[in-house]
Design a protein around this motif. Structure first.
Motif, PDB file in Angstrom:
ATOM      1  N   ARG A  33     120.995   8.182  15.795  1.00 59.46           N
ATOM      2  CA  ARG A  33     121.800   9.404  15.655  1.00 59.46           C
ATOM      3  C   ARG A  33     122.941   9.414  16.651  1.00 59.46           C
ATOM      4  O   ARG A  33     124.098   9.620  16.288  1.00 59.46           O
ATOM      5  N   SER A  34     122.609   9.165  17.910  1.00 62.45           N
ATOM      6  CA  SER A  34     123.683   9.149  18.911  1.00 62.45           C
ATOM      7  C   SER A  34     124.718   8.107  18.549  1.00 62.45           C
ATOM      8  O   SER A  34     125.920   8.343  18.639  1.00 62.45           O
TER       9      SER A  34
ATOM     10  N   ASP B 221     125.363  16.135  20.862  1.00 61.23           N
ATOM     11  CA  ASP B 221     124.209  15.244  20.955  1.00 61.23           C
ATOM     12  C   ASP B 221     123.171  15.833  21.903  1.00 61.23           C
ATOM     13  O   ASP B 221     123.392  15.880  23.109  1.00 61.23           O
ATOM     14  N   GLU B 222     122.076  16.308  21.347  1.00 55.95           N
ATOM     15  CA  GLU B 222     120.941  16.776  22.164  1.00 55.95           C
ATOM     16  C   GLU B 222     121.355  17.815  23.196  1.00 55.95           C
ATOM     17  O   GLU B 222     121.030  17.695  24.369  1.00 55.95           O
TER      18      GLU B 222
HETATM   19 MG   LIG Z   1     120.467   9.953  21.080  1.00 48.59          MG
END
Ligand SMILES: [Mg+2]
Ligand SMILES: Nc1ncnc2c1ncn2[C@@H]1O[C@H](COP(=O)(O)OP(=O)(O)OP(=O)(O)O)[C@@H](O)[C@H]1O
Ligand SMILES: Nc1ncnc2c1ncn2[C@@H]1O[C@H](COP(=O)(O)OP(=O)(O)OP(=O)(O)O)[C@@H](O)[C@H]1O
Ligand SMILES: [Mg+2]
Lengths: 295, 386, 330, 249, 262
Positions: free
Chosen positions: D59-60, D174-175
């Motif tokens: 994902r990142s 991201d997160e």
């Molecule tokens: Mg990630």
């Protein structure tokens, strides 16, 4: 006459003044180095050579193109700075992602090339560069005879230092530069053209060295080796000031000039060494230098 | 001839030219010196008794170990018969140790230290052109005689500088002057302003420069910037060469008193040779470059006469012959290896007096060979009995 | 979890390592053989010079490559070793060379302890600069103190008799002595790197705070590494002095500290063979160029070569070869 | 993009609204290792989508690839109508993209305030400093201290806050809830809602599904560098079990 | 100066622990007391001072004021590595691994310490091989067996955290200080770690910083809530989570939901 620590007042004052002048020089040179190291993390070993190139450019420009001192003071930094940009763009950039050591190695190599070439072209005994008329002669400060030119060096160098300091510590551009050197990838992700920025900065740092070179031309014989002897001292200044600290470089430069000046009176043999002693002491007490931020 | 042939090792006379080709002393000896050496060989005919003369050359980069290693290799690998050039004293001393160990021969032209034929003397080298003793002596004596009786000494802080300082001090005091002060500056130093200031503070009439090369040059430049001479003091360069003066320009050096072993313009013989040299190099020769020619020529003649290149025999043969050429007058080689010859007291011309780029000195007087150098009676050389 | 490298069974890896080890050993044997015959091919003194600098560079590399510490003052150890040995051998004719060398190495080691204690707590460039500064102080000491002969240097050091009966005057004898010393030093480094100690060093280099939190006194480990490196640098200096029978300020000058960095980087930092290659290359270059008609261009040539190397063989000669090797054999 | 502004504020308009982001057959590499194996998805104006998946799913990397921050990329990334695959990294943000990296990327050499002001504005209509400080009082308190001296969570807030200033219309996050206290997480939820309301387009990489669920219009599930599942908010209740199993909950 | 304590008493205690950064008080007169065998959670809003407390306890930062007692003995003056040797081992909030070493080596470096041969630069690496078994076991325990020979850089974030725990375990610590062990982990990783911590906490004391309340509620015997550097509340999960101050300052309204899901 009155004595201070066993030397005549006059001599003492004189030494302080001269120390300040040399200090201004150190300041200017270490400033360029600090800008380059602090912002680009490049240990620019070519700095001495670039300073020397500045002096030579002034000399040759005068000899073959009749460019006078004042013009040189403007043109030379631009030219040599431009050269610096080429170096960054085509050499340093290609190793930017590597350990900084490689930057050191590469610039060291360049220094060898510049110096060696000029040695072969002009020899080492050094040539003279005439002091511009307006700045000839000297001022009688009562306690000493101060050549006008040295006074001018003091003024010019300090002005340049302050200008640079302001640019980097007080402007948005400065913030970009500092951030860009820390995490250029992210800065690009913010839309900043980091590569261009870096090229310009390096060019600027080199320009500063060249500027110092032109200032130095009338003072010392212009010789290919004039830079290498100075380089290491200037490094020391930058470190004592705290790597990357612009203000640190400037103040330490001045301070070291004075300390060195006094050493030349009380223990001249150690004049070239004292700075390293200072460096050790400082780093013992303040691991990141006088003005450096602790990581 | 074939008999003589036999005694020339590997039927070649092999000469190694070792000098600082790129550093501080480049202009003093350097590539120009090599040219002078080659001129000598060419003038001699390129061969001795039919054995060709071969030259190797190397840059010692002013480093004792580079120098010593190069010479060691020349001897081990190439059977070099003679080493010429030899500038920086540290290199020379290191090299002569190697020469002594391997019983070879060295003709030292560039070095200044009088210790080269004093405590460091060997039977394997000859010191040709000059050394600090006559330079200090000649200049100091003359200066004191002209009334410069109070001195401030700027001394380069290393063995060589100290020796020079000692020499000058004794001469000045012997001839009735006094040393009122001095400072020992690190070697090398680029900024002399502080020391000049101290010199000015001392009120001495004469500021003597007991240093060499770049240091001397820088000191003189700074002195002129601080108007040392205007404020009534005078500089005395104890170890300054033609190329230094040329680089500094007459503006900064005018009226400087100095002692030299030779000057290109001192007479017709000298001029005639120097013109030829100038053709090739584009600069006028220094005394060292001239000395390299002179010493090489003398060596080759000796080899020819002795019919061998065996170092001991050649060394002896060279000592036999007095030296009188375009370079040396009343020259002879003493047992300590010192080639003594007439020296000259000179003064740097003013810009007005000078008629050309290289018209720099005026010869004031001659110092006879036998007075010029340190008398053997004072020698610590192991080859001298006293 | 997925990536191909993840699925590799340890045993496979182990096997590959074993094969690599075999190949390495064979390689080393070849090198030793080469070292043994070399003096019959090339000029022994020249080879000895290379060996001395190779040892010096290896010592430096132990610090930079395996402890992540860039010392800019290693010349001080080289010189200290050299001067001590030189002075002792010159002034005590009875002394045998090996004793002289041991003495020199010991003094250098002590100096290493002193430098280390003063500098080891500093990070990165600051560490480099403290070591540089200390080295400059040593330079000052050397230039000021009479026993070094100052600018003129220390000359006429006798090679003497090894153990009192093997004369080292012949270059051949000397060479094999030096070669032995080199092998000893190299083996020591080799072992240090692949020792429990080496593992901890690596950990520290990777992540210092974590190493601390695992209970390691990182400064102590760095210090030990530093001292070992200093000792070996001293050993190199002492040996060099015996070979060339002189000690001079050249060895103490910061240029020498710079040169050893160049050698190491050129050869490949953190590779065991790199420094040797680098030293060999630099020494040969200086040697060849200074005798060629290009004599005056030595520094320019060196400069060019460094630039080219940095640009094209980034990870040093050995590093590059290694990369090529991995490409083709994996 | 300005034109879209008006439209987007009207939530119902969302699904007809135009496409802001289309990723087609995206492959990405870190040196040798091939991380993304043909990622396909699209995001419309004013939409909030999540990229879910296990650790290491990619994902990142997907976000990094969009910002041209990975080694090599192939395929196609169209951002508000422009193909960006061949663009220089520093041109991409100027299309109105704000990126908040996983590792936060707070600058040590700048203080909190400078960090906040750092990213150049890419278009008008960004939040004002006051708004931001009001939203994250901690940051206001610590504004004078060095960026990296902030607590883990504070750094996270800063990383988020600074891109709100730039007026970016597309946010890649991201997160962002990683290491944040529940209160703050809640606050961030509200913030995202607000941004959505303002018509921002948001791609959210999240581990904290509970946080993401109520916000998102669509969920993309990634595994082994591919999108393996698309679930719209509407389908969510019915597909929950399936999703949990895929995420290994 | 050290007060007498009963063996069953607190393992770790702080008295008036305070840390100031240029005027800013990050930790303000904290009296913490961790009971032997407990899993003790340190929670609180961001910037409350939790990590700083960790840094103080493990001497990564020097306290401005206050005392730290381990088993009743003051350890305020010890160095970080000495603390670790006492058996107080920490993990880091931003994951800390040896990036260019394999997972196995990571763990082995930790195991190696007890050997006491770590200064032996003359010994061969092979002298460490007998540790591999134990190391692999530990990796197994955190489900990283198949990563044994993978360079740590190439592991996904979640796995790095797990590896870190394994490394910490390798030291067989008396007390573990874990700073947000589940941060940035996927759900399944979280569960693994929780289970793991439960397992290894047997016979150990654990002090952990955690934001994931479901984790806290599942694991912890005792909870201390920090806010603005000072202790806001203490007690078990129930009492703390019902404390309105805490809800307001930290949990927020959906805390109930959190607890439900736990
Ligand atoms: Mg990630
Ligand atoms: N710099 C890198 N070099 C090599 N491989 C990398 C790098 N960064 C990530 N990877 C690999 O790429 C894969 C995807 O990483 P990514 O960070 O995108 O995972 P993710 O889905 O974001 O999960 P998380 O962020 O929770 O770890 C992982 O297997 C990781 O090992
Ligand atoms: N070295 C430092 N210098 C100055 N301030 C600091 C330093 N370290 C921490 N702080 C400040 O102290 C406060 C507490 O930081 P700490 O990292 O302990 O918070 P925390 O409780 O761990 O928060 P989080 O849950 O987000 O990690 C923060 O406001 C932070 O800005
Ligand atoms: Mg924290």
């Amino acid at each position: 006459m009155t004595m201070i620590f066993g030397v005549p007042m006059a001599v003492f004052m004189g030494q302080l003044t001269l120390g300040l002048v040399n200090g201004a020089f150190y300041a200017l040179l270490s400033l360029g180095l600090a800008v380059i190291f602090g912002l680009l993390k490049i240990v620019n070993f070519a700095h001495g050579a670039q300073y020397m190139l500045g002096a030579f450019a002034a000399l040759l420009g005068f000899r073959y193109l009749g460019i006078n001192y004042w013009l040189a003071l403007v043109l030379v930094p631009l030219v040599i700075g431009g050269l610096g940009m080429l170096v960054e763009r085509f050499l340093l950039r290609r190793i930017a992602h590597l350990d900084h050591l490689y930057g050191l190695l590469l610039t060291f190599g360049l220094a060898l090339i510049f110096e060696g070439t000029l040695v072969n072209l002009f020899g080492v005994s050094g040539a003279r560069y005439a002091t511009p008329e307006i700045l000839q002669g000297g001022l009688n400060l009562g306690f000493m005879f101060l050549p006008t030119y040295r006074a001018w060096v003091l003024v010019a160098a300090l002005t340049m230092c302050l200008f640079t300091w302001f640019m980097i510590e007080r402007t948005r551009l400065g913030a970009y530069l500092r951030a860009g050197t820390e995490n250029s990838q992210l800065m690009q992700a913010f839309g900043v053209n980091v590569p261009l920025m870096i090229t310009l900065t390096y060019g600027f740092g080199v320009g500063l060295a060249a500027f110092a070179g032109v200032l130095a031309a009338p003072l010392y014989p212009v010789s290919p080796t004039m830079g290498s002897s100075l380089l290491i001292v200037v490094f020391a200044v930058v470190v004592i000031g705290g790597m990357g600290s612009i203000l640190g470089a400037i103040l330490t430069g001045l301070g070291m000039g004075i300390i060195e000046g006094l050493t030349k009176v009380y223990y001249p043999e150690a004049a070239n060494t004292v700075i390293f002693l200072v460096m050790i002491l400082v780093l013992m007490l303040r691991p990141a230098g006088l003005f450096g931020k602790e990581a | 001839a074939s008999t003589a042939h036999a005694d020339i090792s590997d039927n070649e006379v092999r000469i190694g030219y070792l000098a600082d080709m790129s550093g501080t002393y480049r202009d003093l000896a350097g590539p120009g010196g090599l040219t002078a050496l080659e001129m000598a060989i060419a003038d001699f005919g390129g061969s001795v008794n039919g054995s060709p003369i071969v030259v190797f050359s190397a840059d010692d980069r002013n480093s004792a170990d580079v120098g010593a290693n190069t010479v060691r290799e020349w001897i081990d690998q190439r059977n070099v018969d003679m080493v010429a050039g030899l500038v920086a004293s540290s290199v020379t001393i290191a090299v002569t140790k190697v020469l002594e160990e391997n019983n070879s021969l060295g003709l030292v032209s560039g070095s200044a230290a009088s210790s080269v034929t004093n405590e460091h003397c060997t039977p394997n080298h000859i010191h040709w052109v000059y050394d600090t003793y006559p330079l200090a002596n000649g200049t100091a004596k003359a200066v004191v005689e002209q009334g410069g009786d109070s001195w401030f000494l700027l001394t380069a802080d290393y063995a060589f500088g100290h020796a020079l300082e000692a020499d000058v001090t004794s001469v000045v005091e012997a001839s009735g002057g006094e040393i009122v002060g001095g400072v020992r500056h690190p070697f090398p130093t680029s900024d002399f302003s502080s020391y000049i200031l101290q010199a000015q503070g001392s009120g001495a009439k004469i500021v003597g420069l007991a240093n060499a090369g770049a240091d001397t040059v820088n000191a003189i430049t700074t002195a002129s910037q601080f108007g040392l001479t205007q404020s009534g003091q005078q500089l005395a360069g104890l170890l300054i060469f033609l190329n230094d003066v040329h680089a500094l320009g007459l503006e900064a050096t005018q009226n400087l008193l100095l002692t030299t072993g030779w000057y290109w313009d001192m007479d017709d013989q000298a001029r005639e040779w120097s013109e030829r040299y100038f053709e090739k190099v584009g600069r006028m020769p220094t005394m060292v470059q001239a000395g390299i020619y002179s010493s090489t020529m003398h060596y080759l003649k000796a080899v020819e006469a002795a019919g061998t290149d065996d170092p001991e025999i050649v060394r002896a043969q060279m000592a036999e012959e007095p030296i009188n050429d375009f370079f040396a007058r009343n020259g002879r080689i003493r047992e300590d290896g010192r080639m003594v010859h007439d020296m000259y007291l000179a003064q740097v011309k003013t810009p007005e007096e000078s008629t050309g780029e290289w018209d720099l000195y005026e010869i004031l007087s001659t110092i006879p060979a036998e007075e010029a150098y340190r008398p053997l009676s004072e020698s610590q050389c192991k080859l001298v009995q006293n | 979890m997925t990536d191909s490298h993840v699925l590799k069974a340890p045993s496979v890896v182990a096997k590959r390592q074993r094969r690599a080890n075999l190949r390495r050993n064979a390689f080393y044997l070849a090198l030793i053989a080469l070292g043994l015959v070399a003096p019959f091919i090339a000029y022994p003194v020249f080879l000895m010079k290379i060996l001395c600098f190779a040892l010096f560079a290896c010592a430096f590399n132990l610090l930079l490559g395996y402890a992540g510490l860039l010392s800019f003052g290693h010349a001080a150890f080289l010189a200290t070793g050299g001067y001590t040995t030189g002075y002792l051998l010159a002034s005590y004719p009875g002394l045998t060379p090996e004793l002289g060398i041991i003495a020199g190495t010991l003094v250098a080691t002590l100096l290493g302890v002193l430098f280390g204690v003063l500098s080891i707590r500093r990070q990165g460039i600051y560490f480099a600069m403290v070591t540089l500064a200390l080295a400059q102080l040593m330079f000052f000491v050397f230039i000021q103190s009479p026993f070094t002969g100052g600018e003129d240097g220390l000359h006429g050091v006798p090679r003497g008799e090894l153990f009192g009966f093997i004369s080292l005057r012949s270059n051949m004898a000397m060479y094999y002595f030096v070669f032995t010393i080199f092998l000893f030093g190299y083996a020591l480094i080799q072992r240090t790197v692949h020792s429990p100690f080496g593992q901890v060093l690596k950990a520290i280099r990777e992540n210092e705070p974590r190493a601390i939190s695992l209970g390691y006194n990182v400064d102590a480990y760095k210090l030990v590494a530093f001292v070992i490196s200093a000792a070996l640098a001293g050993l190199a200096g002492s040996t060099k002095t015996v070979v060339f029978q002189l000690a001079s300020l050249t060895d103490a000058h910061w240029h020498m500290s710079g040169e050893v960095i160049l050698m190491t980087l050129l050869g490949g930092v953190g590779t065991l063979l790199g420094p040797i290659m680098g030293a060999g290359l630099v020494v040969s270059l200086q040697h060849i160029l200074s005798q060629s008609p290009l004599g005056n261009w030595v520094s320019v040539m060196l400069g060019l070569i460094f630039v080219v190397c940095v640009l094209s063989f980034r990870s040093g000669i050995v590093g590059e070869l290694g990369a090529i090797y991995r490409k083709n054999f994996k | 993009m300005m034109t879209a502004n008006a439209v987007a504020t009207e939530p119902t308009a969302r699904y007809q609204s135009r496409e802001m982001l289309r990723v087609k057959d995206l492959h990405a590499f870190y040196g040798e290792s091939h991380i993304l194996h043909g990622v396909n998805f699209d995001v419309r104006q004013g939409e909030l989508v999540t990229l879910l998946g296990r650790n290491g799913a990619g994902r990142s990397t997907t976000l990094k690839a969009m910002m041209n921050m990975v080694g090599r990329r192939t395929g196609s990334i169209v951002i508000s109508g422009q193909e960006t695959l061949s663009m220089k990294p520093h041109h991409i943000p100027r299309l109105g993209i704000g990126y908040c990296p996983e590792e936060r990327g707070i600058f040590a050499s700048l203080d909190v305030h400078e960090n906040l002001l750092l990213p150049p504005t890419v278009s008008s209509g960004g939040m004002s400093l006051d708004e931001i400080y009001a939203m994250f009082p901690n940051l206001y308190e610590r504004r004078k201290s060095q960026g990296t001296r902030l607590s883990g969570g504070e750094q996270q807030m800063l990383a988020m806050a600074r891109i709100l200033r730039t007026g970016a219309r597309i946010l890649l996050l991201d997160e962002i809830t990683e290491g944040l206290a529940p209160v703050i997480v809640q606050k961030l939820g509200e913030v995202l809602m607000l941004l959505k309301a303002r018509g921002m387009t948001i791609v959210l990489v999240e581990q904290n599904f509970r946080f993401a669920a109520p916000l998102a219009d669509r969920h993309f599930v990634m595994d082994h560098g591919q999108i393996v599942e698309e679930i719209s908010a509407v389908q969510l209740p019915t597909r929950r079990e399936h999703l949990n199993s895929m995420l290994g909950v | 100066m050290s007060a007498p304590t009963i063996s069953t008493g607190p393992v770790l205690e702080t008295r008036g622990l305070t840390k100031e950064f240029r005027g800013f008080t990050a930790v303000d007169d904290v009296n913490l007391s961790v009971q032997e065998g407990h899993i003790h959670a340190l929670i609180g809003p961001n910037g409350a001072g939790k990590t700083t407390v960790f840094n103080l306890l493990t001497k990564f930062l020097p306290p401005t004021r206050g005392e730290i007692m381990y088993r009743g003995k003051p350890i305020t003056s010890l160095k970080s590595n000495q603390i670790a040797r006492l058996g107080l081992v920490r993990s880091f909030q931003i994951s800390a691994v040896f990036a260019h070493m394999t997972a196995l080596e990571n763990v082995r470096v930790a195991l190696q310490r007890q050997l006491g041969t770590s200064f032996h630069f003359w010994k061969s690496e092979k002298s460490l091989d007998h540790l591999n078994e134990r190391a692999l076991a530990l990796l197994e325990e955190v489900g990283l067996r198949e990563y044994a020979d993978t360079l740590t850089v190439e592991m996904p974030y979640g796995r790095k955290r797990a590896l870190e725990v394994a490394t910490t375990l390798a030291l067989d610590p008396v007390m573990m200080l874990l700073d947000e062990p589940t941060q940035g982990m996927g759900a399944e990783d979280v569960d693994r770690i929780v289970a793991l911590i439960k397992r290894v906490s047997a016979g150990r004391t654990v002090l952990m910083v955690e934001h994931n309340l479901s984790v806290v509620s599942r694991l912890c015997d005792q909870i201390t809530v920090l806010a603005r550097g000072a202790v806001l509340a203490e007690g078990d999960y129930q009492s703390v989570s019902n404390n309105p101050l805490v809800r307001e300052a930290y949990m927020g309204s959906d805390a109930a939901e959190e607890r439900a899901s736990a």
